[in-house]
Design a protein around this motif. Structure first.
Motif, PDB file in Angstrom:
ATOM      1  N   PRO A 364       0.850  -1.200   0.000  1.00 26.13           N
ATOM      2  CA  PRO A 364       0.000   0.000   0.000  1.00 26.13           C
ATOM      3  C   PRO A 364       0.877   1.238   0.000  1.00 26.13           C
ATOM      4  O   PRO A 364       1.006   1.941   1.000  1.00 26.13           O
ATOM      5  CB  PRO A 364      -0.815  -0.147   1.284  1.00 26.13           C
ATOM      6  CG  PRO A 364       0.017  -0.988   2.183  1.00 26.13           C
ATOM      7  CD  PRO A 364       0.891  -1.864   1.325  1.00 26.13           C
ATOM      8  N   ASP A 365       1.494   1.494  -1.164  1.00 26.44           N
ATOM      9  CA  ASP A 365       2.484   2.568  -1.282  1.00 26.44           C
ATOM     10  C   ASP A 365       2.037   3.573  -2.339  1.00 26.44           C
ATOM     11  O   ASP A 365       0.853   3.620  -2.700  1.00 26.44           O
ATOM     12  CB  ASP A 365       3.854   1.977  -1.594  1.00 26.44           C
ATOM     13  CG  ASP A 365       3.876   1.247  -2.953  1.00 26.44           C
ATOM     14  OD1 ASP A 365       2.815   1.146  -3.612  1.00 26.44           O
ATOM     15  OD2 ASP A 365       4.968   0.779  -3.341  1.00 26.44           O
ATOM     16  N   VAL A 366       2.969   4.369  -2.806  1.00 29.24           N
ATOM     17  CA  VAL A 366       2.641   5.414  -3.773  1.00 29.24           C
ATOM     18  C   VAL A 366       2.060   4.828  -5.051  1.00 29.24           C
ATOM     19  O   VAL A 366       1.080   5.344  -5.594  1.00 29.24           O
ATOM     20  CB  VAL A 366       3.895   6.272  -4.064  1.00 29.24           C
ATOM     21  CG1 VAL A 366       3.710   7.111  -5.307  1.00 29.24           C
ATOM     22  CG2 VAL A 366       4.191   7.167  -2.856  1.00 29.24           C
ATOM     23  N   GLN A 367       2.673   3.755  -5.549  1.00 29.33           N
ATOM     24  CA  GLN A 367       2.128   3.129  -6.759  1.00 29.33           C
ATOM     25  C   GLN A 367       0.667   2.742  -6.545  1.00 29.33           C
ATOM     26  O   GLN A 367      -0.192   3.028  -7.388  1.00 29.33           O
ATOM     27  CB  GLN A 367       2.946   1.887  -7.136  1.00 29.33           C
ATOM     28  CG  GLN A 367       2.336   1.119  -8.318  1.00 29.33           C
ATOM     29  CD  GLN A 367       3.189  -0.052  -8.790  1.00 29.33           C
ATOM     30  OE1 GLN A 367       4.319  -0.229  -8.351  1.00 29.33           O
ATOM     31  NE2 GLN A 367       2.648  -0.833  -9.704  1.00 29.33           N
ATOM     32  N   ALA A 369      -1.458   3.976  -4.542  1.00 32.60           N
ATOM     33  CA  ALA A 369      -2.319   5.153  -4.408  1.00 32.60           C
ATOM     34  C   ALA A 369      -2.557   5.838  -5.750  1.00 32.60           C
ATOM     35  O   ALA A 369      -3.681   6.229  -6.067  1.00 32.60           O
ATOM     36  CB  ALA A 369      -1.708   6.136  -3.409  1.00 32.60           C
ATOM     37  N   TYR A 370      -1.499   5.998  -6.544  1.00 31.54           N
ATOM     38  CA  TYR A 370      -1.684   6.601  -7.879  1.00 31.54           C
ATOM     39  C   TYR A 370      -2.676   5.780  -8.697  1.00 31.54           C
ATOM     40  O   TYR A 370      -3.614   6.301  -9.288  1.00 31.54           O
ATOM     41  CB  TYR A 370      -0.371   6.612  -8.665  1.00 31.54           C
ATOM     42  CG  TYR A 370       0.614   7.707  -8.388  1.00 31.54           C
ATOM     43  CD1 TYR A 370       0.239   9.027  -8.233  1.00 31.54           C
ATOM     44  CD2 TYR A 370       1.974   7.412  -8.353  1.00 31.54           C
ATOM     45  CE1 TYR A 370       1.182  10.026  -8.022  1.00 31.54           C
ATOM     46  CE2 TYR A 370       2.932   8.399  -8.157  1.00 31.54           C
ATOM     47  CZ  TYR A 370       2.528   9.702  -7.987  1.00 31.54           C
ATOM     48  OH  TYR A 370       3.468  10.673  -7.799  1.00 31.54           O
TER      49      TYR A 370
END
Lengths: 523, 523
Positions: A364-367, A369-370
């Protein structure tokens, strides 16, 4: 259809006021102060984003009819389905059904454009179709992940925890279905444990089992205990997911489940399940053509089973990474297909399912979220009516993530507020405030701000808005850390919604009896 | 306007083929294989998202005229501006300018609806207006952050590194302006170092200084060295950021810079800088009214300085967290304002600036990505023509983040591909492929897939699409870790674009002479 819900005597409000034994007084105090809210499903006051021109829509619609007639679709291991199609005017060649131009569309016209799915708490009923958007959680992953325990096979305990989180999530309208696969329960019995969890741990609407026609029948039977037999026959109390085996194949298991639900007036999402380039052409227009042909065929078939049965036009679409073969999410092509499919569904007059917090990331990281945010935004503007996977989806659907569940669920609040549109009444125009404050400002103290600030802006329940120094003093937590804390807070404050004891016992008895009647199977 | 660029003799291609000393053969081999590409600015083939009805637009436009006439705007410490307004027909009361209804809109009509900003490499020229979208990096932060060094005051070395990253970023069309504040250089001289960095380390278009009228003049002078004096007077080679001191105040520093640029035919973004609830009413419609009034007044003024001077309608808008007073980004209200402002700008026939990878998060984490993605998506669909802060923005604009720069820059590729719209030519319809493959599939091997897969889907240069096991073996890296590695790869592969020696020397000489002419000032 009746608005009330049978078999429910205590109100949601009374359930919330109850406290249960076991916690200290501090915990009770925290519970008492913790507010459990559920937002009404979204009714958009904004336009849909229409990416396809009239000409492009007509090309795709014409081609879909060509496909249905000339190529046809397969109904596998299902002689009764072939016979229904024959009687409706289709040409049958082996298991291949050739549908004359216009027939599928005509059959789809008897499906309602909007329907109510009832919950046992009637305040949680949802309307699906038109300008609504109903948010349901992740569906299907065999794994779970959280910060503390990493990635592991999902259990029924995980499942129940997700149902509780869904119940506690303000912006989630629906309890969903297989929020994760409880792999510690036999394959032929886990649907019973999943259903009773949705029915007893939450009071939001839910989905039925589709993995065997008999399990669909169990779902109907249990709903008759929960809602009353007559109520179920007269009202829709489940919305279940029927995937097309793309390209253009309808297998007997899924169709068997659809038949059970349609006969019982229960809703089915007939959904193309497509990784573009693998299960459909590598082009957006080609994929849309196939999706339209498939969904029209499936929904037309539901209407042959029972004219007027509620359905949803479903498009679950990922693109493919041609280097690794992995499905990819939040991509521009996936957004194109979502927008286009929404237009095609609306022209058919059918509710539309797509979108969700879809992502390919392992964490559950930036990727994550984007990719999720790209899809959530497209789903709102693309006119989605039923959004499965609204929260919790990770790693291409292999993993249900606890932290991502609360992360995405918070972002659903953004969608609710965008959907409200822009008010332009006299208060919203704020001419008086602009006159009062004048050049130089500030507005913080003016009367209009004081009167409106509480409701003016959406506010997160998760993200950090504090000044840098405060944030640093508090441990410089990232969103994943905040999310892990929020999961714990929600679970600690969870209180089971009340249920009439007789119903609870009858459901338990049904599950125990069914489980005892057959040996465990893990295939 | 001339299409070519003066003062540039070597081509971009020849620059890329050069290798420089200092690296080993392995590094040289990597460099040779590293492809430096810059995408053309976006020309949308999709509709704009129009959230406001005609009636709502008329209400806001009418109210903005009321504000301009009855409340007026302040032009501070600027007698010449007051005189210009007086001659144009406005009523002056002290420093307050009351603009009769219709006058501001009428004056705005001489500003071009679309213009070319030239770069020293003419292949990097951008068109701003109509259906275009030009992406420029973060602007203004005094701090930088990276995984290795944490948060710290920015230096000129950081600034140069960001310019290099911008040059190496495929989806970034513009080198920007103050990509971070080089706080180790005197305030009254740092604009010189910033300008020469943009001019020599990149060949993309850039922004001029606005912190003093004299620094705007330095920007024009240096451009005349770079492009040639005649070329600058006949063409637009800078787009600079003129913020309104909201509410409704135009200070002499910003207006002084605007006057320099307008007189020299250079473009200004006239931008309301608003935290809703603090510098504007707490309602969306009220904020839009004020933004429209402010921007019309500012652009009208630019046309009084020089009729036909290129301008951009700017709306930088955050909402406010009423608990902490912090500005918030990626919120539904910010999206509402962006969509509405875009419609107002288009009705004025002006290019529109808004959006960016805006976020309030202190880290390049999930919060940052959600907030940024919400804004990037809104900017694309809301018709933004010039997007400052497209990449690298962190912590409400206090921090330029190296990792977030490459993260956001990768997502700009998503916008490029969404903007292409959906093709429906015969190849895209893929009827032949659907016929060929038929029910059951798969499509991977069919001729249509083989012919189209390379260009069919957008592909990331950053995110991880690998199978779980591979990803785990490679260290289970999250996006921030991948981004830190990409920053290093880009910097290691950076090669300075070639420049005629005489120009390079003249620019250096200008900077040295100017710096020597005044003592350092740090205020």
């Amino acid at each position: 259809m009746a608005a009330g819900v049978k078999g429910k005597k205590m109100t949601e409000g009374s359930a919330h006021k109850r406290t249960r034994g076991g916690g200290g007084s501090a915990r009770r105090a925290e519970r008492t102060s913790f507010k459990i809210e559920t937002a009404k499903f979204i009714e958009r006051n904004i336009p849909n984003f229409e990416i396809l021109t009239e000409e492009a829509l007509e090309i795709i619609e014409t081609n879909a009819e060509v496909i249905l007639e000339e190529v046809g679709v397969n109904f596998v291991n299902n002689p009764a389905a072939l016979e229904r199609w024959r009687q409706a005017g289709a040409t049958i060649d082996g298991e291949r059904v050739h549908i004359p131009r216009g027939l599928a569309r005509q059959l789809c016209s008897t499906a309602p454009s909007r329907f109510t799915q009832h919950a046992r708490n009637s305040e949680r009923n949802v309307e699906i179709g038109g300008k609504t958007l109903v948010c349901a959680p992740v569906y299907g992953p065999p794994f779970v992940r959280d910060v503390a325990g990493g990635r592991r096979y999902a259990t029924i305990a995980d499942f129940q925890k997700f149902v509780k989180l869904g119940y506690m999530s303000k912006w989630l309208h629906h309890s969903g279905g297989t929020v994760c696969e409880p792999t510690d329960i036999a394959v032929n019995k886990r649907h019973l444990d999943m259903l009773i969890a949705h029915m007893t741990l939450s009071d939001k609407p839910f989905m039925g089992s589709v993995t065997e026609p008999s399990r669909a029948q169990d779902s109907v039977d249990m709903c008759e205990i929960l809602f009353g037999k007559d109520f179920v026959q007269q009202n829709t109390v489940m919305t279940s997911l029927i995937n097309v085996n793309s390209p253009m194949t309808f297998d007997d298991v899924m169709m068997g489940a659809l038949e059970v639900y349609a006969k019982n007036n229960q809703a089915c999402i007939v959904s193309s399940f497509i990784v573009g380039g693998a299960m459909s052409p590598v082009s957006v227009a080609g994929t849309l053509t196939q999706v339209l042909a498939e969904v029209m065929a499936g929904i037309a078939y539901s209407q042959l089973v029972r004219s007027g049965a509620p359905t949803i036009f479903g498009a679950f679409v990922a693109s493919i990474d041609m280097n690794s073969g992995a499905p990819t999410f939040g991509t521009p092509e996936a957004s194109h297909i979502l927008y286009g499919a929404g237009q095609l569904a609306r022209r058919l007059g059918l509710p539309f399912r797509s979108g969700g917090g879809l992502c390919g990331s392992k964490l559950p990281d930036v990727q994550a979220a984007y990719e999720s945010s790209n899809t959530l935004n497209a789903a709102l503007l693309g006119g989605v009516n039923f959004m499965l996977h609204s929260c919790g989806w990770l790693e291409g659907g292999l993993v249900s993530s606890f932290e991502k569940f609360v992360m995405d669920a918070d972002q659903l609040g953004v969608l609710h507020h965008i959907a409200k549109g822009i008010e332009t009444d006299v208060n919203a125009q704020a001419l008086g405030a602009i006159r009062e404050v004048g050049p130089g400002g500030p507005y913080l103290g003016c009367a209009h701000t004081q009167e409106n600030f509480k409701s003016a802006f959406w506010r997160t329940n998760l993200l950090d808005y504090k000044p840098f120094e405060t944030w640093q003093e508090e441990g410089a937590r990232d969103t994943a850390t905040l999310a892990a804390e929020r999961v714990e807070t929600l679970i600690q404050n969870y209180q089971q919604p009340a249920m009439e004891q007789g119903i609870s016992e009858a459901l338990t008895e049904y599950v125990l009896r069914k489980k005892a009647s057959i040996p465990d199977s893990f295939v």
